[in-house]
Enzyme design. Structure first.
Site, PDB file in Angstrom:
ATOM      1  N   ASP A  92       0.826  -1.222   0.000  1.00 11.26           N
ATOM      2  CA  ASP A  92       0.000   0.000   0.000  1.00 11.26           C
ATOM      3  C   ASP A  92       0.855   1.266   0.000  1.00 11.26           C
ATOM      4  O   ASP A  92       2.001   1.281   0.446  1.00 11.26           O
ATOM      5  CB  ASP A  92      -0.968   0.040   1.191  1.00 11.26           C
ATOM      6  CG  ASP A  92      -2.225  -0.790   0.965  1.00 11.26           C
ATOM      7  OD1 ASP A  92      -2.560  -1.042  -0.208  1.00 11.26           O
ATOM      8  OD2 ASP A  92      -2.868  -1.191   1.953  1.00 11.26           O
TER       9      ASP A  92
ATOM     10  N   ASN B   4      -1.562  -3.864   9.651  1.00  8.82           N
ATOM     11  CA  ASN B   4      -2.944  -3.435   9.399  1.00  8.82           C
ATOM     12  C   ASN B   4      -3.199  -3.174   7.917  1.00  8.82           C
ATOM     13  O   ASN B   4      -4.352  -3.113   7.479  1.00  8.82           O
ATOM     14  CB  ASN B   4      -3.298  -2.191  10.226  1.00  8.82           C
ATOM     15  CG  ASN B   4      -2.518  -0.967   9.813  1.00  8.82           C
ATOM     16  OD1 ASN B   4      -1.284  -0.955   9.876  1.00  8.82           O
ATOM     17  ND2 ASN B   4      -3.208   0.081   9.394  1.00  8.82           N
TER      18      ASN B   4
ATOM     19  N   HIS C 234       2.900  -5.688  14.940  1.00  3.38           N
ATOM     20  CA  HIS C 234       2.822  -4.465  14.151  1.00  3.38           C
ATOM     21  C   HIS C 234       2.295  -3.282  14.943  1.00  3.38           C
ATOM     22  O   HIS C 234       2.872  -2.198  14.934  1.00  3.38           O
ATOM     23  CB  HIS C 234       1.944  -4.682  12.916  1.00  3.38           C
ATOM     24  CG  HIS C 234       1.841  -3.457  12.066  1.00  3.38           C
ATOM     25  ND1 HIS C 234       2.882  -3.012  11.292  1.00  3.38           N
ATOM     26  CD2 HIS C 234       0.835  -2.554  11.907  1.00  3.38           C
ATOM     27  CE1 HIS C 234       2.525  -1.899  10.671  1.00  3.38           C
ATOM     28  NE2 HIS C 234       1.292  -1.602  11.038  1.00  3.38           N
TER      29      HIS C 234
ATOM     30  N   HIS D 123       4.267   0.640  12.696  1.00  2.00           N
ATOM     31  CA  HIS D 123       2.960   1.309  12.609  1.00  2.00           C
ATOM     32  C   HIS D 123       3.002   2.834  12.659  1.00  2.00           C
ATOM     33  O   HIS D 123       2.036   3.484  12.271  1.00  2.00           O
ATOM     34  CB  HIS D 123       2.068   0.756  13.720  1.00  2.00           C
ATOM     35  CG  HIS D 123       0.596   0.972  13.552  1.00  2.00           C
ATOM     36  ND1 HIS D 123      -0.047   0.872  12.331  1.00  2.00           N
ATOM     37  CD2 HIS D 123      -0.381   1.247  14.471  1.00  2.00           C
ATOM     38  CE1 HIS D 123      -1.347   1.087  12.515  1.00  2.00           C
ATOM     39  NE2 HIS D 123      -1.567   1.316  13.792  1.00  2.00           N
TER      40      HIS D 123
END
Length: 357
Positions: free
Chosen positions: A177, A206, A255, A332
């Site tokens: 992403d 995530n 994470h 994160h």
């Protein structure tokens, strides 16, 4: 008006379209001439309708994207100018793949399928929390979010060394992403996992989830560079990834972060059946492991992300003491120096790419 618009945009970004619709409707009511608010309202209403439709027709788990896929019969054309993959991963193939990706090339679709399918099986068979002891003479590097930044990853390998039997790596989620080379990074990490399954580890982040991949680019990238089936296979492999790694019985790597309940232990994570719940949802252990963040104040507080919560130094201290840990290592969030020790050294945040919050 602006406050409603900002909040609606935030709701849309954290995948809460129903809440976004309410605020965008308020914006349009206040200013009927606002074309942007009208457009976003229509988009969010469409998403809400789609979600309702999918919920209505859901009758069970859909078949795997691998069903009917005959990889063995696929032919790699004579014109293909890369190293061939003959049944198992090799360092030669990985080296060639890295160069191809640097030069803007892809690998053959047959090899893409082989890599994803092989690694999906490997990680599916791993426990929800992988437990690793580092042998003498071996170094382990934990690497946070790469977010599709392929050349950042190449620089990391240049400075820190490439994966080997003596240099192990743990990639702590969010490798896809946002950036433009998410497929390249995912395939490279998977190829290394296939070659050295006991020396190379991958935690889920995530962004290794369907909702985030639709919004932040990975799904579209897969379809543009390969096809929809490749994305679906990646999605299945992401849901099979472990959620945490326990290093040397003393360092808990995941994470996001810690939990809303002080009673959660490592045994609870060991018992968590991640295969029953493919996506993290809005609550529960899996969601918190992927989404929570530390805060400087004691106790717990609301998340700035709108998902999960924040946990203070006292929460981290209690969790470490209860589970016999030296520290929690997580990713994160951006840290300007690349990593930061917080909560009296018991919470360490590290992240490679600064392309996302």
């Amino acid at each position: 008006m602006q406050a409603y618009y900002r909040r609606a945009t935030a709701y849309a970004a954290i995948l809460k379209p129903k809440d976004a619709v309410k605020d965008f409707k308020t914006c349009v009511k206040i200013d009927p001439s606002n074309k942007d608010a009208k457009l976003k309202l229509v988009e969010c209403e469409k998403i809400v309708r789609q979600l309702a439709f999918f919920a209505a027709i859901e009758v069970g788990e859909e078949p795997s994207a691998a069903e009917g896929l005959d990889v063995d019969s696929m032919v790699v054309e004579a014109a293909y100018d890369g190293v061939r993959l003959e049944g198992k991963m090799t360092q030669e193939f990985i080296d060639d793949m890295m160069e191809r990706f640097k030069n803007g090339k892809t690998i053959h679709k047959k090899y893409v399928y082989q890599i994803i399918l092989a690694v999906k099986k490997l990680v599916y068979d791993e426990p929800t929390m992988v437990e690793v002891d580092i042998p003498e003479g071996v170094e382990l590097t934990v690497c946070g979010d790469t977010h599709g930044q392929y050349f950042d990853l190449m620089e990391l390998f240049r400075l820190n060394g490439t994966p080997s039997d003596k240099h192990w790596y743990l990639f702590n989620g969010d490798f896809v992403d946002r950036g433009s080379w998410s497929t390249e990074i995912a395939l490279l990490l998977y190829a290394n996992k296939w070659l050295r399954p006991k020396c190379f580890f991958i935690n889920r982040g995530n962004h290794e989830t369907d909702d985030m991949n639709r919004v932040y680019g990975f799904e579209g990238e897969c379809k543009a560079k390969y096809n929809e089936r490749v994305f679906k296979l990646f999605s299945e492999s992401f849901s099979a990834l472990p959620l945490a790694t326990l290093v040397g019985k003393k360092y808990f790597v995941l994470h996001g972060g810690l939990f809303s309940d002080d009673n959660v232990t490592l045994d609870d994570i060991r018992k968590l059946d991640r295969h029953k719940q493919r996506q993290p949802g809005q609550s529960g252990l899996m969601m918190e492991m992927l989404w929570t963040d530390p805060q400087t104040e004691p106790g717990r507080g609301p998340s700035k992300r709108g998902v999960g919560m924040q946990f203070g130094p006292d929460v981290t201290k209690r969790f470490c003491e209860k589970n016999g840990l030296e520290a929690v290592i997580r990713s994160h969030e951006v840290r300007m120096a690349g990593y930061e020790e917080e909560h009296d050294g018991k919470c360490i945040t590290g992240k490679l790419s600064s392309s996302s919050p």
